[in-house]
Write an enzyme that holds these catalytic residues in place. Structure first.
Site, PDB file in Angstrom:
ATOM      1  N   ASP A 133      -5.626  -0.134   5.914  1.00  0.00           N
ATOM      2  CA  ASP A 133      -6.445  -0.503   7.076  1.00  0.00           C
ATOM      3  C   ASP A 133      -7.647   0.434   7.213  1.00  0.00           C
ATOM      4  O   ASP A 133      -8.783  -0.013   7.383  1.00  0.00           O
ATOM      5  CB  ASP A 133      -5.611  -0.450   8.358  1.00  0.00           C
ATOM      6  CG  ASP A 133      -4.347  -1.289   8.259  1.00  0.00           C
ATOM      7  OD1 ASP A 133      -4.242  -2.101   7.325  1.00  0.00           O
ATOM      8  OD2 ASP A 133      -3.456  -1.115   9.107  1.00  0.00           O
ATOM      9  N   GLY A 184      -3.193  -7.602  14.748  1.00  0.00           N
ATOM     10  CA  GLY A 184      -2.976  -7.394  13.317  1.00  0.00           C
ATOM     11  C   GLY A 184      -4.275  -7.338  12.531  1.00  0.00           C
ATOM     12  O   GLY A 184      -4.262  -7.432  11.310  1.00  0.00           O
ATOM     13  N   ASP A 198       0.822  -1.228   0.000  1.00  0.00           N
ATOM     14  CA  ASP A 198       0.000   0.000   0.000  1.00  0.00           C
ATOM     15  C   ASP A 198       0.851   1.270   0.000  1.00  0.00           C
ATOM     16  O   ASP A 198       0.554   2.221  -0.722  1.00  0.00           O
ATOM     17  CB  ASP A 198      -1.064  -0.001   1.120  1.00  0.00           C
ATOM     18  CG  ASP A 198      -0.534  -0.135   2.528  1.00  0.00           C
ATOM     19  OD1 ASP A 198       0.681  -0.354   2.713  1.00  0.00           O
ATOM     20  OD2 ASP A 198      -1.355  -0.022   3.472  1.00  0.00           O
TER      21      ASP A 198
HETATM   22  C1  GLA Z   1       0.049  -2.653   8.395  1.00  0.00           C
HETATM   23  C2  GLA Z   1      -0.153  -1.239   7.858  1.00  0.00           C
HETATM   24  C3  GLA Z   1      -0.773  -1.253   6.469  1.00  0.00           C
HETATM   25  C4  GLA Z   1      -0.006  -2.185   5.536  1.00  0.00           C
HETATM   26  C5  GLA Z   1       0.242  -3.532   6.200  1.00  0.00           C
HETATM   27  C6  GLA Z   1       1.125  -4.413   5.373  1.00  0.00           C
HETATM   28  O1  GLA Z   1      -1.187  -3.252   8.598  1.00  0.00           O
HETATM   29  O2  GLA Z   1      -0.973  -0.501   8.738  1.00  0.00           O
HETATM   30  O3  GLA Z   1      -0.836   0.052   5.954  1.00  0.00           O
HETATM   31  O4  GLA Z   1       1.190  -1.598   5.127  1.00  0.00           O
HETATM   32  O5  GLA Z   1       0.829  -3.405   7.482  1.00  0.00           O
HETATM   33  O6  GLA Z   1       0.521  -4.749   4.187  1.00  0.00           O
END
Ligand code: GLA
Length: 403
Positions: free
Chosen positions: A183, A135, A48
């Site tokens: 996210d 996560g 992202d």
């Molecule tokens: C975390 C970050 C996201 C993305 C993921 C990996 O969740 O908040 O923005 O970079 O890691 O894909």
């Protein structure tokens, strides 16, 4: 013999009613209720912030906020999850993180005000079904739920892209994690039954129905290794270093999203070997995310599973953001009947692994995976079967909450 799955996390339909009652006894007055979901990413990891592609779903688990207006500019907020209360004045938000859950609320208010919104004082009570630190983006969910609530009280028209961007800015500028938009975007724009193929450069999306004869099973490793945030920022720096070097031979590129695998490989000797591997992960992962959306849409579950496995290997070997516990979950999952693919999901260094599992095998798969993981590590993982749900919005209708 397999044991039944460990008690997973259950969405709690009664949470809105409980929250309203608790609000009335904590702060008094009738609140408005809002919710914002967590997310799980199916594929497209660490792409992202490279202007690339991601394929998340919003989960059936949300963070909920009960909120009512005050006549002054104070914001008082309490988390039912951690049983703590905090407050600040909208005229005196200092841009210093406390490095705890309160940062998401304080930081977002600061960002929204700086963006020209005139917020009003509020009392808030917050509760969550999303396990914290797993996560599954409990932090984006608290930002989006409280942000939606604060903007509603202020009478502002809510632009979901602007709200998601404000959440990302809270992470980047206030908290100091240089995360991408995935996210917050997923928490805002989730659609029941669908994954979102998001182009993180221009926020263009394509909705992809998730299959009905397979399910995504998410296993929480229950570990979160130290230095996760600094390692995350290091990865982002490494990608940017790669772009600067590659731009000397590929003029006009703005991000790794603009680089093909052939172009990267042709420039290998220019790059430090570690930087080369970081770039290779991003470039190949972008291609996998695009391909994955196509195969999911075409109902090619085995094809999707194979891409998940490649994604995990690339995150483990090239990007080096996996860890022993996630590798164990993935390797174990792939050995269980009914699994079509598995990978770590999210930022890494702990958190969750996601497996694509035949519908008829989900229960047995979950029980075996939980048992084997616990047997090897002594840690009981929580397991959820992901359901793609809707994005941020008002709480349940018909309960008299939406005024
Ligand atoms: C975390 C970050 C996201 C993305 C993921 C990996 O969740 O908040 O923005 O970079 O890691 O894909």
């Amino acid at each position: 013999m397999t044991r039944p799955p460990k008690a997973g996390v259950e969405p709690r339909p009664e949470i809105a009613t409980e929250l309203r009652d608790a609000f009335i006894s904590t702060w008094g007055g009738e609140p408005l209720i809002f919710r914002a979901p967590g997310r799980v990413n199916l594929i497209g990891e660490h792409t992202d912030y490279n202007d690339g592609f991601v394929l998340p779903i919003a989960l059936q688990y949300s963070t909920w906020v009960a909120i009512a207006r005050r006549d002054d500019r104070r914001v008082r907020f309490r988390s039912q999850t951690v049983q703590k209360t905090a407050e600040f004045d909208l005229d005196e938000v200092d841009p210093l993180p406390r490095h705890d859950w309160t940062d998401y609320v304080r930081g977002l208010a600061w960002v929204l005000e700086a963006a020209g919104n005139h917020l009003v004082g509020a009392d808030m009570l917050i509760d969550s079904e999303i396990p914290i630190g797993s996560g599954l983006s409990s932090s984006a969910a608290i930002e989006m739920a409280t942000g939606y609530g604060m903007l509603t009280l202020a009478g502002a028209a809510i632009d979901l892209d602007a709200l998601a961007t404000a959440g990302q800015r809270t992470e980047n500028v206030f908290i100091g994690v240089r995360s991408g938009i995935m996210d917050e975007y997923a928490s805002c724009h989730g659609v029941a039954g669908h994954a979102i193929l998001l182009d993180c450069r221009d926020l263009a999306t394509r909705l992809v129905p998730v299959g009905t004869d397979t399910r995504f099973v998410v296993a929480n490793s229950m570990v979160r290794h130290a230095h996760t945030a600094s390692e995350y920022n290091t990865r982002r720096d490494e990608c940017e270093t790669g772009v600067v070097t590659l731009a000397s031979v590929l003029p006009g590129i703005r991000a790794l999203r603009d680089v093909s695998l052939a172009e990267l490989e042709a420039s290998e000797t220019l790059l430090d070997p570690v930087i080369f591997r970081r770039c290779r992960h991003v470039v190949t992962e972008n291609a996998r995310a695009l391909r994955a959306a196509d195969v999911l849409e075409a109902g090619d579950q085995a094809g999707f599973g194979a891409l998940m496995v490649q994604s995990h290997e690339s995150l483990r070997d090239d990007y080096e953001v996996s860890c022993a516990e996630l590798d164990l979950l993935v390797e174990t999952a792939l050995g269980i009947d009914g699994a079509l693919g598995a990978r770590m999901t999210g930022g890494g260094f702990g958190g969750c692994a996601i497996s694509l599992v035949r519908q008829d095998a989900v229960e047995r798969f979950s029980a075996i995976l939980a048992e084997k993981y616990e047997h090897s590590t002594g840690i009981a993982p929580t397991m959820i079967v992901a359901e793609a749900g809707p994005g941020v919005g008002p709480g349940p209708d018909g309960l008299g909450f939406d005024r």
